[in-house]
Write an enzyme that holds these catalytic residues in place. Structure first.
Site, mmCIF file in Angstrom:
data_model
loop_
_atom_site.group_PDB
_atom_site.id
_atom_site.type_symbol
_atom_site.label_atom_id
_atom_site.label_comp_id
_atom_site.label_asym_id
_atom_site.label_seq_id
_atom_site.Cartn_x
_atom_site.Cartn_y
_atom_site.Cartn_z
ATOM 1 N N HIS A 20 0.848 -1.202 0.000
ATOM 2 C CA HIS A 20 0.000 0.000 0.000
ATOM 3 C C HIS A 20 0.880 1.247 0.000
ATOM 4 C CE1 HIS A 20 -3.651 2.356 1.075
ATOM 5 N NE2 HIS A 20 -2.745 3.151 1.632
ATOM 6 N N GLU A 21 1.809 1.291 0.935
ATOM 7 C CA GLU A 21 2.683 2.457 1.028
ATOM 8 C C GLU A 21 3.623 2.541 -0.175
ATOM 9 O OE1 GLU A 21 2.136 4.758 3.103
ATOM 10 O OE2 GLU A 21 0.644 3.609 4.222
#
Length: 360
Positions: A20-21
């Site tokens: 996600h990051e």
């Protein structure tokens, strides 16, 4: 084995947070936005390394993470600050994290769909048989194509079982059904679809709705097709669950956080079955659903979440376009800060609830 699945669940959470990051990080670098820190986990750093302008860190609490961009919540004179990027670039960067989670969910589900022992054929929305003695006998017919159940569009056989299990009508086993029969659309209002003890394909008596579905042959294209449809179905299940929460059909007591999810993964992985491999693949599907869930929840228009930030970018861009004046980014930062505090309080409540339930 139970401990191994708990470790697996924790590592899997870290993986989902990491990709996600990374979505934010990759697109920020793509648009030459300055990234001050890329971190997996929260709290004190176990490992950190400065490489160029970015600090890379692995932190001790394996829940959460962040991609800290220059000028994300405050004014910055750096021309490469997030606040100085074009509005469409900001939206792409903010949406990239959820996109990576959706992609991970799709690939995990696609992996499961590609296992021949589970998917010799894929269930279509067309009925191939209606079992004698079922509640729908004499009403539904072989060849009927289920188009909608309780207002929700049906694309595959798994959609049917998912929607029936959610009880969207508010009346258990009573559903509004739209189908296609001989090219004509037919609507059944308040159709009784109560499961009964009926023989399955192997002759075993068990609770069934009383219909079988026409299968579509497994090929590379149909595997991709039904993997995508199953991912769409998982996304809809998240949306419908949230809808039921807002309508009061379920309460906060029914919500679960990371502790509950980790326990669920371990329970699924170690449940008593004749084949431990089945348990593993059930965990794979659950992992895909969790990935989709994380992506969907992050796009909700709530301050502090990516969806809230996207709304903030759109509103700020619209106001600045009308007034021809640049707004103070601290205002939006304060809004997201309040949202983050409320979100952390909710997470703390759910975390404590899960711990209490686990102990009791």
């Amino acid at each position: 084995m139970y401990i191994l699945y708990i470790i697996f669940a924790i590592v899997f959470f870290g993986f989902l947070i990491g990709i996600h990051e990374f979505g934010h990080f990759f697109t920020a670098k793509l648009f030459k936005i300055k990234v001050n820190e890329f971190a997996i986990g929260m709290g004190p750093a176990i490992f950190k390394r400065q490489k160029g302008e970015t600090l890379y860190a692995l932190r001790c609490i394996p829940i959460g993470g962040y991609c800290a961009m220059e000028g994300e919540d405050e004014d910055s004179n750096d021309p490469r600050a997030f606040g100085n990027a074009k509005w469409w670039q900001k939206i792409i960067v903010l949406a990239a994290g959820a996109t990576m989670n959706f992609l991970a969910g799709f690939l995990l589900i696609l992996l499961l769909m590609g296992i021949p022992q589970f998917n010799a054929t894929f269930g279509t929305p067309m009925l191939s048989e209606v079992t004698a003695g079922s509640s729908i006998e004499g009403i539904l017919q072989p060849g009927d194509v289920i188009r909608e159940i309780d207002g929700e569009r049906i694309y595959s056989g798994s959609d049917i079982t998912s929607i029936l299990s959610l009880n969207l009508s508010g009346q258990q086993y009573i559903h509004d059904v739209t189908l296609i029969r001989d090219g004509e659309e037919i609507f059944f209002d308040d159709l009784d679809m109560t499961p009964r003890e009926l023989p399955d394909a192997n002759g075993e008596i068990r609770l069934r709705y009383g219909f079988s579905l026409l299968g579509e042959k497994r090929t590379l294209l149909t595997t991709i097709k039904y993997g995508w449809l199953e991912t769409v179905n998982a996304t809809r299940n998240v949306r419908l669950s949230l809808q039921m929460l807002l309508q009061g059909d379920v309460g906060l007591k029914d919500m679960g956080g990371p502790v509950y999810i980790i326990k669920t993964i371990a329970d699924v992985g170690t449940q008593e079955t004749n084949n431990s491999a089945d348990n593993f693949w059930n965990v794979v599907y659950l992992g895909g659903f969790i990935a989709v869930n994380l992506g969907f929840m992050n796009l909700l228009p709530i301050p502090a979440l990516d969806g809230g930030r996207i709304v903030g970018v759109l509103l700020t861009s619209a106001i600045e376009g009308i007034t021809r004046k640049k707004l103070n980014p601290k205002i939006e930062g304060y809004v997201h800060a309040v949202g983050m505090v409320l979100l952390l309080l909710l997470m703390a409540f759910i975390f404590l609830k899960d711990i209490i339930v686990l102990i009791v």
